[in-house]
Design a protein around this motif. Structure first.
Motif, short mmCIF file in Angstrom:
data_model
loop_
_atom_site.label_atom_id
_atom_site.label_comp_id
_atom_site.label_asym_id
_atom_site.label_seq_id
_atom_site.Cartn_x
_atom_site.Cartn_y
_atom_site.Cartn_z
N SER A 356 0.79 -1.31 0.15
CA SER A 356 0.14 0.03 0.03
C SER A 356 0.85 1.19 -0.17
O SER A 356 0.17 2.29 -0.47
CB SER A 356 -0.99 -0.10 1.08
OG SER A 356 -0.30 0.05 2.53
N ILE A 359 1.00 2.50 -3.44
CA ILE A 359 -0.06 3.31 -3.87
C ILE A 359 -0.40 4.58 -3.54
O ILE A 359 -0.48 5.42 -4.00
CB ILE A 359 -1.68 2.21 -3.69
CG1 ILE A 359 -1.24 0.90 -4.11
CG2 ILE A 359 -2.72 3.04 -3.90
CD1 ILE A 359 -1.31 0.89 -5.50
N LYS A 360 0.22 4.63 -1.94
CA LYS A 360 0.05 6.21 -1.60
C LYS A 360 1.13 6.99 -1.98
O LYS A 360 1.02 8.23 -1.59
CB LYS A 360 0.04 5.65 -0.02
CG LYS A 360 -1.05 5.05 0.67
CD LYS A 360 -0.93 4.59 2.18
CE LYS A 360 -2.09 3.77 2.60
NZ LYS A 360 -2.00 3.37 4.06
#
Length: 385
Positions: A356, A359-360
């Motif tokens: 993640s 993605i961030k």
């Protein structure tokens, strides 16, 4: 993790550069989309290559309509020939070639046509509403550099210049993912979780490879069995230009990838002083480059970025101040995931397996080996995904 032969990023990069060279092939222009240009492309002609009208209207000599207005219209003879003389005008449309001697175009809304005459109600200056030769591109101008990614707007411009074929980087990677803990996406059952991990690295790698305009062949998940891994590598190495193996690059009892690569070929690198991704390895098998990457997604992405992506093409970058200071260790290259606002915000997410965090992030910041870190508000370069 103890890897005895750790070398610097600079040393490792030189080794990879020496042995990893993508093929160059020629493809039709329409098939070059999203591929990496394999040559510098310069314009062989100017664009436009003739003077043309930028508007629907009337081609004139500017001096003939000087002083024209709604209260003082100037009347010109309307002709249809390749050259106009004093006091003449020719009807033209957007993109029409300008007749000889014409140097401007009066838009049709400022004219009124009456039989073989045209009344002009507006003064124009020389060159107004005219596309000059070379206004868009000049002959000899560099259009694409070797290493540039070819986008749709490149296709439009290259086709306008008459380019039919383009040389591009061409490469097929083989992908082998290793580990007893892995399962294919099709095997995942949300109602029956069994402590197995979906092979997300296949999707990460295939996406990165396709982003470079390359092809890949997938050879499946190989369990922690060195003999089975040998068999798959022997098959794959004859079918692809380069091979990527994920997992088994550390020095644990079940980390077989490096050992097998060493048995089958020449191990050139095992361990690079980078974070994340220290257990990067690189070998030659049958004189073909083999990249041995981490099984952890963030470390894998870092290794792919530093040793493959950056050798093929460049990412766009921005320079902005840091929102807070960041530290590093001399002698080590750090890749930090960051968010970009009006400043650069390093993500407070650690761990090489935290997908993640990719993605961030909007991109990454590199802290070179000879830098101990950056202070708050110091300007840094960020490479955008």
């Amino acid at each position: 993790m103890l890897i005895k032969s750790v070398i610097s990023y600079k040393e490792a990069l030189e080794i990879v550069k020496k042995h990893f060279k993508p093929n160059i092939s020629e493809v039709s222009l329409i098939n070059s989309l999203n591929k990496i240009c394999g040559e510098d492309i310069k314009a062989l002609i100017s664009l436009p290559y003739f003077k043309s009208s930028a508007m629907d209207g009337y081609a004139v000599r500017a001096e003939d309509v000087r002083g024209a207005s709604e209260t003082n219209p100037i009347i010109l003879r309307l002709v249809d020939k390749e050259e106009i003389d004093e006091g003449e005008a020719k009807k033209v449309f957007t993109g029409s070639p300008l007749p000889e001697n014409a140097d401007s175009v009066v838009m049709k809304e400022f004219c009124r046509e009456d039989n073989e005459l045209v009344e002009v109600y507006k003064t124009v200056f020389k060159g107004e509403n005219v596309r000059e030769i070379g206004e868009d591109v000049k002959k000899g101008e560099l259009i694409l550099k070797k290493g540039d990614k070819i986008r749709g707007f490149h296709l439009a411009l290259l086709s306008s210049l008459g380019v039919r074929k383009v040389k591009v980087y061409d490469l097929t990677f083989g992908i082998i993912n290793t580990g007893d803990e892995l399962i294919e996406l099709e095997e995942f059952n949300i109602n029956k979780l069994n402590h197995k991990i979906v092979n997300s690295n296949l999707f990460l790698l295939s996406g990165l490879i396709n982003e470079l305009g390359f092809n890949y062949k997938y050879y499946g998940i190989v369990k922690d069995d060195p003999e089975k891994l040998k068999d798959v590598i022997k098959k794959a190495i004859d079918e692809v230009d380069s091979l990527i193996i994920t997992g088994g690059t550390s020095v644990g009892e079940r980390d077989y990838s490096v050992k097998v690569a060493k048995e089958l070929g020449t191990l050139l690198i095992h361990g690079v002083n980078i974070r994340p991704g220290k257990p990067f390895a690189f070998s030659l098998i049958k004189n073909k480059p083999v990249f041995l990457l981490s099984g952890y997604p963030v470390a894998l992405l870092t290794q792919f970025e530093l040793f493959i992506y950056r050798l093929i093409t460049k990412r766009k970058k921005v320079k902005l101040p840091l929102s807070r200071g960041v530290a590093s260790e001399l002698g080590r290259l750090d890749l930090l995931r960051v968010k970009v606002y009006d400043k650069v915000e390093p993500l407070r997410i650690g761990g090489s397996g935290i997908i993640s965090s990719l993605i961030k992030s909007d991109g990454y910041l590199l802290i070179p080996e000879n830098v101990e870190g950056y202070e708050k508000e110091e300007e840094v370069e960020v490479y955008l995904w």
